[in-house]
Design a protein around this motif. Structure first.
Motif, PDB file in Angstrom:
ATOM      1  N   THR A 137       0.812  -1.218   0.000  1.00 14.08           N
ATOM      2  CA  THR A 137       0.000   0.000   0.000  1.00 14.08           C
ATOM      3  C   THR A 137       0.845   1.267   0.000  1.00 14.08           C
ATOM      4  O   THR A 137       0.304   2.359  -0.155  1.00 14.08           O
ATOM      5  CB  THR A 137      -0.934   0.020   1.223  1.00 14.08           C
ATOM      6  OG1 THR A 137      -0.141  -0.084   2.423  1.00 14.08           O
ATOM      7  CG2 THR A 137      -1.912  -1.145   1.164  1.00 14.08           C
ATOM      8  N   GLY A 138       2.145   1.121   0.192  1.00 15.75           N
ATOM      9  CA  GLY A 138       3.041   2.281   0.206  1.00 15.75           C
ATOM     10  C   GLY A 138       4.463   1.851  -0.082  1.00 15.75           C
ATOM     11  O   GLY A 138       4.759   0.654  -0.215  1.00 15.75           O
ATOM     12  N   TRP A 139       5.365   2.833  -0.170  1.00 14.59           N
ATOM     13  CA  TRP A 139       6.734   2.515  -0.550  1.00 14.59           C
ATOM     14  C   TRP A 139       7.446   1.697   0.529  1.00 14.59           C
ATOM     15  O   TRP A 139       8.347   0.893   0.206  1.00 14.59           O
ATOM     16  CB  TRP A 139       7.508   3.793  -0.843  1.00 14.59           C
ATOM     17  CG  TRP A 139       7.727   4.701   0.341  1.00 14.59           C
ATOM     18  CD1 TRP A 139       6.913   5.683   0.790  1.00 14.59           C
ATOM     19  CD2 TRP A 139       8.857   4.687   1.222  1.00 14.59           C
ATOM     20  NE1 TRP A 139       7.440   6.294   1.903  1.00 14.59           N
ATOM     21  CE2 TRP A 139       8.644   5.706   2.186  1.00 14.59           C
ATOM     22  CE3 TRP A 139      10.025   3.936   1.289  1.00 14.59           C
ATOM     23  CZ2 TRP A 139       9.549   5.969   3.199  1.00 14.59           C
ATOM     24  CZ3 TRP A 139      10.930   4.202   2.304  1.00 14.59           C
ATOM     25  CH2 TRP A 139      10.696   5.205   3.237  1.00 14.59           C
ATOM     26  N   LEU A 140       7.030   1.827   1.802  1.00 21.97           N
ATOM     27  CA  LEU A 140       7.629   1.001   2.848  1.00 21.97           C
ATOM     28  C   LEU A 140       7.312  -0.479   2.656  1.00 21.97           C
ATOM     29  O   LEU A 140       8.140  -1.347   2.962  1.00 21.97           O
ATOM     30  CB  LEU A 140       7.146   1.462   4.227  1.00 21.97           C
ATOM     31  CG  LEU A 140       7.781   2.747   4.771  1.00 21.97           C
ATOM     32  CD1 LEU A 140       7.141   3.127   6.100  1.00 21.97           C
ATOM     33  CD2 LEU A 140       9.292   2.575   4.932  1.00 21.97           C
ATOM     34  N   ASP A 141       6.116  -0.760   2.138  1.00 22.26           N
ATOM     35  CA  ASP A 141       5.751  -2.147   1.851  1.00 22.26           C
ATOM     36  C   ASP A 141       6.618  -2.716   0.731  1.00 22.26           C
ATOM     37  O   ASP A 141       7.054  -3.879   0.797  1.00 22.26           O
ATOM     38  CB  ASP A 141       4.272  -2.241   1.461  1.00 22.26           C
ATOM     39  CG  ASP A 141       3.350  -1.941   2.636  1.00 22.26           C
ATOM     40  OD1 ASP A 141       3.806  -2.092   3.786  1.00 22.26           O
ATOM     41  OD2 ASP A 141       2.193  -1.541   2.404  1.00 22.26           O
ATOM     42  N   PHE A 142       6.880  -1.901  -0.286  1.00 24.90           N
ATOM     43  CA  PHE A 142       7.757  -2.350  -1.365  1.00 24.90           C
ATOM     44  C   PHE A 142       9.168  -2.606  -0.843  1.00 24.90           C
ATOM     45  O   PHE A 142       9.834  -3.571  -1.253  1.00 24.90           O
ATOM     46  CB  PHE A 142       7.780  -1.320  -2.494  1.00 24.90           C
ATOM     47  CG  PHE A 142       6.583  -1.371  -3.388  1.00 24.90           C
ATOM     48  CD1 PHE A 142       6.516  -2.276  -4.435  1.00 24.90           C
ATOM     49  CD2 PHE A 142       5.509  -0.517  -3.195  1.00 24.90           C
ATOM     50  CE1 PHE A 142       5.415  -2.335  -5.269  1.00 24.90           C
ATOM     51  CE2 PHE A 142       4.398  -0.559  -4.009  1.00 24.90           C
ATOM     52  CZ  PHE A 142       4.345  -1.472  -5.059  1.00 24.90           C
ATOM     53  N   VAL A 143       9.635  -1.757   0.050  1.00 25.62           N
ATOM     54  CA  VAL A 143      10.965  -1.957   0.657  1.00 25.62           C
ATOM     55  C   VAL A 143      10.994  -3.263   1.438  1.00 25.62           C
ATOM     56  O   VAL A 143      11.984  -4.017   1.384  1.00 25.62           O
ATOM     57  CB  VAL A 143      11.330  -0.763   1.557  1.00 25.62           C
ATOM     58  CG1 VAL A 143      12.602  -1.062   2.349  1.00 25.62           C
ATOM     59  CG2 VAL A 143      11.524   0.498   0.728  1.00 25.62           C
ATOM     60  N   SER A 144       9.928  -3.551   2.151  1.00 23.52           N
ATOM     61  CA  SER A 144       9.863  -4.795   2.921  1.00 23.52           C
ATOM     62  C   SER A 144       9.932  -6.020   2.010  1.00 23.52           C
ATOM     63  O   SER A 144      10.621  -6.999   2.312  1.00 23.52           O
ATOM     64  CB  SER A 144       8.577  -4.836   3.756  1.00 23.52           C
ATOM     65  OG  SER A 144       8.554  -3.792   4.705  1.00 23.52           O
ATOM     66  N   ILE A 145       9.216  -5.951   0.893  1.00 23.12           N
ATOM     67  CA  ILE A 145       9.249  -7.071  -0.054  1.00 23.12           C
ATOM     68  C   ILE A 145      10.644  -7.230  -0.647  1.00 23.12           C
ATOM     69  O   ILE A 145      11.144  -8.358  -0.817  1.00 23.12           O
ATOM     70  CB  ILE A 145       8.199  -6.850  -1.168  1.00 23.12           C
ATOM     71  CG1 ILE A 145       6.795  -6.850  -0.577  1.00 23.12           C
ATOM     72  CG2 ILE A 145       8.320  -7.942  -2.236  1.00 23.12           C
ATOM     73  CD1 ILE A 145       5.705  -6.469  -1.561  1.00 23.12           C
ATOM     74  N   ILE A 146      11.307  -6.113  -0.947  1.00 22.21           N
ATOM     75  CA  ILE A 146      12.668  -6.174  -1.487  1.00 22.21           C
ATOM     76  C   ILE A 146      13.624  -6.787  -0.461  1.00 22.21           C
ATOM     77  O   ILE A 146      14.521  -7.559  -0.814  1.00 22.21           O
ATOM     78  CB  ILE A 146      13.142  -4.768  -1.908  1.00 22.21           C
ATOM     79  CG1 ILE A 146      12.332  -4.291  -3.120  1.00 22.21           C
ATOM     80  CG2 ILE A 146      14.634  -4.772  -2.248  1.00 22.21           C
ATOM     81  CD1 ILE A 146      12.611  -2.860  -3.524  1.00 22.21           C
TER      82      ILE A 146
END
Length: 219
Positions: A137-146
């Motif tokens: 839902t946000g860029w922090l979520d994308f960072v977590s997936i990375i």
């Protein structure tokens, strides 16, 4: 953090580095330990780049190029089957000098294909990565997936690096025999990729609706 754990749990069984390790040994037969380490390192870097690229813009990339997951499976199957055939029937006409043979071995690079694509970052891993975008839902979520992808990459690299110790146990003749066996298994995996892709195409709702429409018009 939960998405990072979810990415590890979802990706690790699909990538399955333990099944890639024998293939890695077979297709790097004759390479030194340093060369194998470089191939493993580059393959893992390529894998991370591919998965992150599809994480960030996977849906856009596939729509822009008109790609589908069945198409990726079929293309990946052709690549893997080709590798298996080359392992079963290596091209060796006996005309190469020793220097030419060593030069060709030195130039061979299997880190991107078939290691990174489609063995590690194959259609299954790509589809899971694209699916993870629906949870962000946000860029922090994308960072977590990375972060999860990087953790999987570390596990893959350690597995490939530890697999090189098998060379000392198997020896030259044992590794050559394993190359033939793995060549046949890799050929089977490639064919199965193609079969799965064809089944996905044949069972797609669009194709079924088109067939039903043709049959109705023919009545």
């Amino acid at each position: 953090m939960q998405l990072a754990i979810a990415a590890i749990i979802a990706l690790l069984p699909i990538i399955n580095p333990f099944s890639t390790a024998p293939m890695f040994l077979a297709i790097t037969e004759g390479d030194t330990d340093a060369e194998r380490q470089e191939q493993a390192r580059k393959a893992v870097i390529y894998m991370v780049c591919i998965l992150v690229a599809f994480l960030v813009g996977g849906t856009f990339i596939m729509k822009f190029f008109g790609l589908s997951l069945p198409g990726l499976r079929i293309a990946g199957g052709i690549l893997v089957a080709g590798v298996g055939m080359r392992m079963l029937y290596p091209k060796d006409n006996g005309l190469q000098t020793k220097a030419e043979h060593l030069e060709s071995k030195r130039k061979r690079d299997v880190s991107f294909t078939p290691l990174a694509m489609p063995s590690l970052a194959g259609p299954g891993a790509i589809s899971v990565t694209i699916g993870l975008t629906s949870l962000a839902t946000g860029w922090l979520d994308f960072v977590s997936i990375i972060v999860g992808i990087l953790a999987v990459a570390a596990i893959v690299y350690l597995t490939l690096r530890l697999s090189t110790r098998l060379v000392k146990i198997l020896g030259v003749n044992g590794l050559h025999a394993m190359t033939k066996i793995m060549g046949f298994l890799i050929l089977c995996v490639g064919v199965q990729f193609i079969v799965n892709g064809v089944i996905d195409v044949a069972s797609s709702p669009e194709l079924i609706r088109a067939i039903l429409q043709v049959l109705e018009e023919a009545r």
